[in-house]
Motif scaffolding. Structure first.
Motif, PDB file in Angstrom:
ATOM      1  N   TYR A  70      43.221  38.229  -8.120  1.00  0.00           N
ATOM      2  CA  TYR A  70      43.306  38.453  -6.589  1.00  0.00           C
ATOM      3  C   TYR A  70      42.746  39.657  -5.875  1.00  0.00           C
ATOM      4  CZ  TYR A  70      44.717  37.555  -1.774  1.00  0.00           C
ATOM      5  OH  TYR A  70      44.745  37.619  -0.473  1.00  0.00           O
ATOM      6  N   LYS A  74      39.209  40.093  -3.953  1.00  0.00           N
ATOM      7  CA  LYS A  74      39.287  40.356  -2.413  1.00  0.00           C
ATOM      8  C   LYS A  74      38.509  41.902  -2.318  1.00  0.00           C
ATOM      9  CE  LYS A  74      42.802  40.974   1.391  1.00  0.00           C
ATOM     10  NZ  LYS A  74      44.265  41.219   1.340  1.00  0.00           N
ATOM     11  N   LYS A  77      34.704  41.041  -1.955  1.00  0.00           N
ATOM     12  CA  LYS A  77      34.436  40.251  -0.852  1.00  0.00           C
ATOM     13  C   LYS A  77      34.277  41.705   0.097  1.00  0.00           C
ATOM     14  CE  LYS A  77      36.206  35.729  -1.427  1.00  0.00           C
ATOM     15  NZ  LYS A  77      37.179  34.816  -1.185  1.00  0.00           N
TER      16      LYS A  77
END
Length: 80
Positions: A70, A74, A77
């Motif tokens: 995760y 993240k 991005k």
């Protein structure tokens, strides 16, 4: 705030020490106690002494893998 932090730290220390003492007694001392002794009713069967830490370890590894994945997704991005 400092008092609350100390209280939480003390509570976590007491819980950790209690679990360590219980598990140590269960795994190291209990096999040498007669099986008809009353103290055996306070402990799970010996098979769980291995199964519980194994399942906890697998769960921890799965959680860490998902968390790291995760965080990596993240951070990709944010760069793009």
């Amino acid at each position: 705030m400092e008092l609350a932090d100390r209280a939480v730290g003390l509570l976590l220390s007491v819980i950790s020490l209690s679990i360590f003492t219980y598990y140590t007694f269960w795994v190291i001392i209990l096999p040498f106690v007669d099986s008809d002794h009353f103290v055996h009713k306070y402990f799970l069967p010996q098979e769980y002494a291995i199964l519980i830490p194994v399942y906890a370890g697998v769960g921890l590894i799965c959680f860490l893998s998902v968390f790291i994945g995760y965080v990596m997704l993240k951070s990709k991005k944010k760069k793009a």
